[in-house]
Design a protein around this motif. Structure first.
Motif: not given
Length: 423
Positions: A51-55
């Motif tokens: 799971l990744h987060l890109v802002l």
């Protein structure tokens, strides 16, 4: 576009978002649900999927979103907004990306997720609160309401499922966390941006002093936004802030997590984020206008929204391009005043619950208001528990039934390889 290849076999789930409000109310609940339903890194260190987060770039972001999300331990990788274009150009700079994955839009400009999903070669789902702008590029659309679905061209409506309001789950989830000591708690939310804090801190401290005299049993808490600090709050409450001189309140000390005013009013400082658990237990909130009104509404916390227009010259904290224009050096003073006057004249409803309902669900006090007036109104509300219950029920009705987070998580799972869902 050429898809970057990677040696690792497991798929990636990439959540895309922008500001602190979206992170705490949309991203975090969905990430927790996905970890509960699937084996994902980093929570499951040997899991095949991650799971990744890109802002993404956004004028409403603060630049501190990565720092706010990192302590949650939910994401294997967080790409800050300042590196978004670099990510698009050369994804391999940010580590290996699996050949399969899903990009999930949860805030910002929907076009950025179109670009990212195309660049990575991933499937794409958009959570559409009001409108889905690129349905032709979406594998799935998760809509907040049927009105979103009806706006879609007929040929794309089969891709859309109405999941509901993600924020409707906040209240029931939050009430299980962090019980407060007994008492009649009032939350003070002065804002997170300097333009709001410069007005909100001295105004609400003065209001708290006056309300404490009217309602001696009242207790106060002030949740810090992830982009602020105790030192910053103290600066805006001190003589270094010219606006503070117009109010009678001052800070005498900060001790054991409490701010103590000059007359002895004690205000509990909450540095945890999000502070949904403690906030959900408050009888009333006094808040500036902004995304915090949406969070309070989702938590069904009765509120009074304050916009003291006697300080128009510093109120450049509006959203969008015009708000950015108002902050330009040299033009800031004139345009900021004209812009704020225009917003006040033409945008009648300013709190998110009122905008959603199209009517005044929560009181908005806009004008040359005083702490004394707000303290007396707050006292009237606290003395009428049936009125508080009525506002709380109205707020709950606006959000609808809980279950949207689980429904969106199911949509994301449906876009992942079948073998992952079976694990």
């Amino acid at each position: 576009m050429v898809r970057p290849h990677a040696p690792e076999p497991g798929p990636a789930v990439v959540l895309v978002s922008n500001g602190p409000g979206e992170l705490s109310t949309w991203v975090r609940p969905l990430a927790q649900r996905l970890h509960a339903n699937l084996r994902l890194r980093p929570r499951s260190s040997k899991a095949p999927a991650s799971l990744h987060l890109v802002l993404v770039p956004c004028p409403n972001a603060t630049g501190q979103e990565r720092a706010a999300a990192e302590p949650w331990g939910l994401f294997e990788r967080i790409v800050p907004a300042g590196r978004f274009w670099s990510l698009l150009l050369r994804p391999q700079r940010y580590g290996p990306w699996p050949q399969k994955g899903v990009v999930v839009f949860l805030g910002g400009d929907q076009f950025w997720t179109v670009l990212l999903s195309a660049r990575l070669g991933y499937r794409h789902i958009t959570y559409a609160e009001w409108v889905a702008r690129w349905p032709g590029w979406n594998d799935r659309i998760a809509a907040m309401s049927d009105a979103v679905r009806r706006q879609l061209p007929v040929r794309y409506q089969h891709r859309c499922r109405v999941v509901g309001d993600l924020m409707a789950d906040l209240s029931s989830f939050a009430r299980r966390e962090d019980p407060l000591p007994e008492g009649q708690w009032v939350a003070l939310l002065p804002g997170s941006k300097p333009a709001k804090l410069s007005v909100g801190m001295p105004f609400l401290l003065d209001t708290a002093d006056r309300l404490a005299r009217l309602q001696p049993g009242c207790r106060f808490l002030l949740p810090l936004a992830p982009t602020t600090s105790v030192d910053e709050l103290l600066r805006f409450a001190s003589t270094s802030n010219p606006i503070a001189a117009r109010y009678s309140a001052s800070v005498a000390s900060v001790e054991q997590g409490e701010l103590v005013t000059g007359v002895g009013t004690r205000i509990r400082l909450l540095e945890q984020h999000p502070a949904h658990g403690p906030l959900s237990q408050c009888a009333l909130a006094l808040t500036t206008v902004g995304a915090n009104t949406a969070e309070l509404g989702a938590l069904a916390v009765p509120m009074i929204v304050i916009v003291p227009t006697q300080h128009l010259e510093v109120m450049q904290a509006w959203d969008g391009g015009l708000g950015l224009l108002a902050r330009l050096p040299g033009l800031r003073h004139l345009i900021g005043v004209l812009l704020t006057l225009w917003r006040l004249r033409n945008n009648g409803l300013m709190a998110w619950p009122n905008i959603s309902a199209g009517r005044a669900v929560v009181p908005e006090r806009v004008g040359a208001i005083t702490p004394e007036e707000i303290a007396r109104e707050a006292c009237d509300w606290l003395d009428a528990p049936e009125r508080l219950d009525g506002q709380r029920q109205d707020l709950q009705a606006l959000r609808g039934e809980p279950g949207a987070v689980a429904a969106l998580a199911a949509e994301v799972r449906g876009l992942l390889p079948r073998e992952l869902n079976a694990s």
